[in-house]
Design a protein around this motif. Structure first.
Motif, short mmCIF file in Angstrom:
data_model
loop_
_atom_site.label_atom_id
_atom_site.label_comp_id
_atom_site.label_asym_id
_atom_site.label_seq_id
_atom_site.Cartn_x
_atom_site.Cartn_y
_atom_site.Cartn_z
N HIS A 112 -40.80 9.45 -41.76
CA HIS A 112 -39.97 10.58 -41.35
C HIS A 112 -40.51 11.26 -40.09
CE1 HIS A 112 -37.39 14.01 -41.53
NE2 HIS A 112 -38.35 14.84 -41.87
N GLY B 187 -41.03 21.51 -47.51
CA GLY B 187 -40.40 20.63 -48.48
C GLY B 187 -40.35 19.23 -47.95
N GLU B 188 -40.30 19.08 -46.65
CA GLU B 188 -40.41 17.76 -46.04
C GLU B 188 -41.87 17.58 -45.63
OE1 GLU B 188 -36.13 18.19 -43.72
OE2 GLU B 188 -37.95 17.78 -42.63
N ALA B 189 -42.18 16.35 -45.21
CA ALA B 189 -43.52 16.15 -44.64
C ALA B 189 -43.65 17.03 -43.41
CB ALA B 189 -43.72 14.69 -44.26
#
Lengths: 122, 139
Positions: free
Chosen positions: A32, A6-8
């Motif tokens: 990020h 869901g995040e990089a």
């Protein structure tokens, strides 16, 4: 290391081969994930690894945050008499490097062997 | 066509923003141009999160996307203190490389890639409008 779904996602693997540090990136380097990228590079430079090849064959994306990390590292490595090179950047990643004029500062090669040769040449 | 999304001011949301932009553009731009637009939106949103909001996750960044025959338009809205990127001096690339700087290229990049318009909202907050023209097939 691997960040959450869901995040990089950025996976970083490192190996030393014949005096060359090969850092392989998989995923995205953005604002990020760039801290992890910096950490991996700084650790290697601190260990005396100043001939560094970045394998970008599995890198999907890089932003100015990632290029900033590379630029700072290049400055440090050059100051220690070392070299850096990038191998196997995708068309999109290469374009980003080019848009930020970084292709004028670091050798970007089409294959790993050429990058290794680049950083080991005197 | 229009679409919008709102994200908390958290850098881990950038990936979702990029995916939304890629999906919205679809085949409307070639891969290089699409990549540049994605980069631009990523840089602009990163700046809002980092510099506008200091990564305060309680804040929100709104991203509006519009497409018509001629262009893609992206509107990035925030409630942060005033910041007009058009007033920033161009990046000094010589100094950037010579001194090994690690930041400061984001604004310069998106000003070069897309048409940028800045509006300071009367009720506070910033609105950045970024436009990318579509290439006419007949050109």
């Amino acid at each position: 290391m691997r960040l959450l779904i869901g995040e990089a996602v950025l996976q970083i693997t490192e190996k030393i081969s014949d005096g060359v540090c090969i850092i392989t990136l998989s995923g995205d380097i953005d604002a990020h994930t760039s801290a992890s990228f910096k950490e991996a590079i700084d650790k290697n430079i601190a260990s005396g690894n100043i001939r560094i090849v970045f394998d970008f064959s599995a890198l999907n994306y890089i932003s100015s945050a990632g290029i900033g990390v590379l630029n700072a590292a290049l400055h440090t490595v050059k100051g220690k008499g070392g070299k850096m090179s990038i191998a196997c950047a995708s068309k999109t990643v290469y374009d980003t490097l080019d848009v930020m004029y970084f292709t004028k500062k670091i050798a970007v090669k089409n294959d790993l062997a050429s990058s290794i040769k680049e950083v080991t040449a005197s | 066509m229009e679409r919008s999304l709102s994200i908390p001011a958290r850098l881990s949301e950038l990936s979702a923003v990029r995916e939304a932009v890629i999906d919205f553009i679809g085949p409307g731009l070639d891969e290089t141009e699409k990549g540049r637009v994605v980069l631009t939106i990523d840089e602009a949103v990163s700046n809002v999160i980092t510099h506008g909001y200091n990564c305060d996750e309680s804040k929100t960044v709104d991203i509006g996307m519009k497409s018509d025959h001629n262009s893609f338009t992206f509107i990035i809205s925030d409630t942060a203190g005033e910041f007009n990127p058009l007033l920033s001096a161009p990046a000094d690339m010589g100094a950037y490389h010579e001194h090994g700087h690690s930041s400061g290229l984001g604004v310069d990049v998106y000003r070069r890639i897309m048409k940028v318009q800045y509006i300071r909202n009367a009720e506070g907050g910033n609105r950045l409008i970024l436009v990318k023209e579509k290439k006419n097939e007949n050109q």
